[in-house]
Design a protein around this motif. Structure first.
Motif, PDB file in Angstrom:
ATOM      1  N   ALA A  74       0.663  -1.115   0.022  1.00  0.00           N
ATOM      2  CA  ALA A  74       0.112  -0.061  -0.025  1.00  0.00           C
ATOM      3  C   ALA A  74       0.958   1.146  -0.108  1.00  0.00           C
ATOM      4  CB  ALA A  74      -0.961  -0.040   1.141  1.00  0.00           C
ATOM      5  N   MET A  75       1.957   1.001   0.905  1.00  0.00           N
ATOM      6  CA  MET A  75       2.786   2.411   1.084  1.00  0.00           C
ATOM      7  C   MET A  75       3.561   2.628  -0.263  1.00  0.00           C
ATOM      8  SD  MET A  75       4.641   2.203   4.525  1.00  0.00           S
ATOM      9  CE  MET A  75       3.735   2.684   6.017  1.00  0.00           C
ATOM     10  N   ALA A  76       4.070   1.510  -1.093  1.00  0.00           N
ATOM     11  CA  ALA A  76       4.663   1.609  -2.328  1.00  0.00           C
ATOM     12  C   ALA A  76       3.458   2.226  -3.344  1.00  0.00           C
ATOM     13  CB  ALA A  76       5.235   0.311  -2.522  1.00  0.00           C
ATOM     14  N   THR A  77       2.485   1.704  -3.157  1.00  0.00           N
ATOM     15  CA  THR A  77       1.471   2.291  -4.154  1.00  0.00           C
ATOM     16  C   THR A  77       1.402   3.959  -4.158  1.00  0.00           C
ATOM     17  OG1 THR A  77       0.248   0.312  -3.991  1.00  0.00           O
ATOM     18  CG2 THR A  77      -0.936   2.183  -4.930  1.00  0.00           C
ATOM     19  N   GLY A  78       1.373   4.273  -2.711  1.00  0.00           N
ATOM     20  CA  GLY A  78       1.225   5.649  -2.656  1.00  0.00           C
ATOM     21  C   GLY A  78       2.511   6.563  -3.284  1.00  0.00           C
ATOM     22  N   ALA A  79       3.781   5.823  -2.962  1.00  0.00           N
ATOM     23  CA  ALA A  79       4.980   6.475  -3.543  1.00  0.00           C
ATOM     24  C   ALA A  79       4.863   6.460  -4.825  1.00  0.00           C
ATOM     25  CB  ALA A  79       6.175   5.738  -2.965  1.00  0.00           C
ATOM     26  N   VAL A  80       4.325   5.250  -5.748  1.00  0.00           N
ATOM     27  CA  VAL A  80       4.240   5.306  -7.044  1.00  0.00           C
ATOM     28  C   VAL A  80       3.538   6.562  -7.556  1.00  0.00           C
ATOM     29  CG1 VAL A  80       3.821   4.133  -9.006  1.00  0.00           C
ATOM     30  CG2 VAL A  80       5.049   3.135  -7.322  1.00  0.00           C
TER      31      VAL A  80
END
Lengths: 258, 416
Positions: free
Chosen positions: B121-127
């Motif tokens: 989820a956090m990686a999705t946010g960063a992308v």
């Protein structure tokens, strides 16, 4: 009497597309002296300064720094040599304080953390060495400073980096009488410290008040580079407006050097 | 010695405090209001609601305020980075929704362990932030337009992820604990005490070091005042949160600091450190204050822009996780409706300027508290959702007005 030039340009040409802005310009700057760069609007002062600062690449010509031929490919190269330019619009961040502005982009750190104490000390020392007494706190935001104080901070920022050549683009253009005197005083002190100072100005009083040499550009050509003590007000004005004044200046309109 | 004035070197008592107080009054008069409107608003609102509805002051409601306001405050904290540059991210709300949906799908439908799902989820946010930031910085599309488009698109992505709007319930204990469980009371006290002590130590050490080098330092009485204020506020909060909140304590005990509180405090400390103590933070302020000056100083302005959007969307993903935890589920409305406006409102009410260059991570918490108190208090008063929205909208407008006026005043008095 005067030392060898720290910065010397020979035969600089610069065009923007079909428009040739600088023709075979020679320009030298000596340490410990204030060289005034004068010229009418469009004479090429700003272009010349930007070429020196590495913002515009030069088309042809030679760039000598401390006697050695160098290639200046960008602002970083110029800064590495010790050439700092203080632009007319100062390039200060209003929302940051004096220390933060002076070290912007070149912050001192210890590890990951900013080393505020060292930066504050260095900033204080620089301002002190310039005998600046007009700023009360180094942690003041720049927005709360007067025009003269801002100019002082901008100049101190340029001096902080042990620069050898400081170029000031119309530093007094927006200032009142008292503040102009302050800034001119500072300009003189920079030269007395041994720096080479280039002062771009439209104001003949300022030019005669602080400069040792005057370089006059006329339509992209260097009309003359003379000692301030050897010319009069009206001669300089003629150089600016007509490119020549008696024996001085361009002998024909086609840019033959004097 | 230096060109700075050193009126007192941390030795005198009353005059030092007096000088700081005068300095503060001077700043406020000059238009630099800081956190003042948010603090005053908070006090007035709390006083009004506790008179009108005594239930507002109950420990259970106090704890509710934290869990209700957490997601918005976290999203606001990220938004502050974008606002500092003078940009806006209108998609932060639905970005948090997308991240929550990713979390829900991976956790419940795919059976991933909680940490993997959280990381995803956090990686999705960063992308998401990387894409938005690149569009703004490299292509030069105004952030308003980019994020408005993303606002709509992400709304669609949430629907697609949730298979046309079904509700995914979250059953993972760890995720649910974030917004629904509490710390043991003793741990709450321990954390508060440790926090106050560390803060005091840092302040004293810093002041000593500066004084030793002959630089103006914060006077000791001022430090004592700040540490005292922090101790009183955190002590009172922990005390109230440690009271028994359960209606039937014999059946189920409900006391302690909600786990979401330390999560927010850690995020606050991290981002405050980044903004105030690192070169990166300094460059954020510089780009927000004068992008041209920053560029000439050799700062990679595009990189700073992109990174601010990454931080914003990354924080939105954490906000989304907290929202999913609190709701025990993810639905198409997670991160939707008023979440974004509340987050922008929180940042602005807290004192972050919409014009860029001015703001702190703490603003998100102060403003978030104001928004949460309005929401919560008006709910207790029994007003309809329509009234709540209208009032919150007016408060946001008021805060933006205060921001614009104080900026005008600052320009007039030569402060900024």
């Amino acid at each position: 009497m005067s030392q060898a030039p720290v910065l010397e340009l020979r035969g600089i040409d610069k065009s923007f597309g079909p428009v040739q802005v600088l023709h075979d310009v020679a320009f030298s700057v000596h340490p410990g002296e204030v060289t005034a760069l004068v010229g009418d609007n469009g004479a090429g002062k700003s272009t010349l300064v930007k070429c020196i600062g590495g913002i515009h690449p030069i088309d042809s010509g030679e760039y000598f720094f401390e006697g050695e031929k160098v290639h200046v490919g960008g602002p970083r190269d110029a800064a590495a040599l010790g050439v700092e330019i203080v632009y007319q619009d100062l390039a200060l961040c209003d929302n940051l304080d004096i220390v933060q502005n002076m070290f912007l982009g070149r912050e001192r750190r210890s590890g990951l953390v900013l080393d505020e104490a060292t930066m504050e000390e260095l900033a204080a020392r620089t301002l002190e060495s310039l005998s600046v007494r007009t700023v009360t706190s180094l942690r003041q935001r720049v927005s709360s400073l007067s025009g003269g104080q801002r100019q002082t901070v901008a100049i101190a920022k340029a001096v902080l980096w042990n620069s050898k050549v400081v170029i000031l683009d119309e530093p007094t253009a927006a200032l009142g009488v008292a503040q102009t005197a302050q800034v001119l005083d500072l300009v003189r002190r920079l030269a007395d410290k041994g720096l080479a100072v280039v002062l771009i100005s439209h104001n003949m009083n300022d030019v005669f008040a602080v400069s040792d040499r005057i370089a006059a550009l006329y339509l992209g050509r260097m009309a003359a580079q003379v000692k301030t003590s050897e010319v009069t007000h009206s001669q300089v004005v003629e150089l600016i407006t007509a490119g020549r004044s008696g024996e001085l200046g361009l002998q024909n309109g086609n840019g033959a050097t004097p | 010695m230096t060109t700075t004035t050193v009126p007192e070197k941390g030795t005198t008592g009353a005059p030092a405090i007096g000088a700081h107080a005068r300095d503060y009054v001077e700043r406020v008069r000059g238009g630099d209001l800081g956190a003042l409107p948010a603090v005053i608003g908070l006090v007035v609102l709390c006083a009004a609601f506790s008179v009108l509805r005594p239930a507002f002051l109950s420990p259970i409601n106090f704890a509710n305020l934290f869990t209700q306001g957490a997601a918005v405050a976290v999203i606001a904290m990220g938004l502050i980075f974008v606002l500092l540059l003078g940009e806006i991210d209108l998609s932060a709300g639905f970005a948090s929704g997308v991240c929550a949906a990713v979390l829900g799908v991976l956790l419940t439908n795919e059976g991933w362990p909680w940490y993997a799902a959280v990381l995803a989820a956090m990686a999705t946010g960063a992308v998401i932030g990387l894409v938005l930031g690149t569009l703004v910085a490299k292509l030069g599309i105004p952030s308003f337009v980019v994020t408005l488009a993303a606002f709509l698109a992400f709304q669609g992505v949430v629907l697609l992820l949730l298979k046309e709007g079904t509700n995914i319930s979250i059953r993972d204990e760890t995720i649910l604990a974030v917004a629904n469980k509490n710390m043991p009371p003793a741990l709450g006290w321990g954390c508060a005490a440790a926090g106050v002590l560390i803060y005091a130590a840092l302040q004293v050490v810093q002041a000593r070091r500066r004084a030793a080098r002959g630089l103006p330092a914060t006077p000791m009485p001022m430090i004592a005042f700040r540490v005292g204020a922090l101790a009183v506020i955190s002590g009172a909060a922990v005390f109230v949160l440690n009271l028994e909140r359960s209606r039937n304590a014999a059946l189920v005990s409900l006391k302690g600091v909600p786990i979401v509180v330390p999560v927010i405090v850690v995020l606050l400390l991290v981002w405050t450190f980044v903004l105030r103590r690192t070169a990166y933070g300094r460059h954020i302020y510089a780009v927000g204050g004068n992008a041209e000056a920053a560029r000439r100083a050799g700062i990679d302005v595009d990189r700073i822009r992109i990174s601010a959007f990454v931080v914003c969307s990354f924080m939105a993903s954490i906000g989304g996780i907290i929202a999913a935890s609190r709701a025990n589920s993810v639905d198409p409305n997670t991160g939707g409706s008023n979440v974004l406006l509340f987050a922008v409102g929180a940042a602005v009410i807290g004192g972050t300027s919409l014009f860029g260059g001015k703001g702190r991570a703490l603003d998100a918490l102060l403003g978030g508290a104001v928004v949460a108190v309005i929401e919560n208090g008006m709910g207790l008063m029994g007003y309809a959702a329509g009234v709540k929205y209208a009032v919150t909208g007016c408060v946001l407008l008021l805060a933006a007005g205060v921001d614009a006026l104080s900026r005008k005043r600052a320009a007039a008095t030569g402060r900024g």
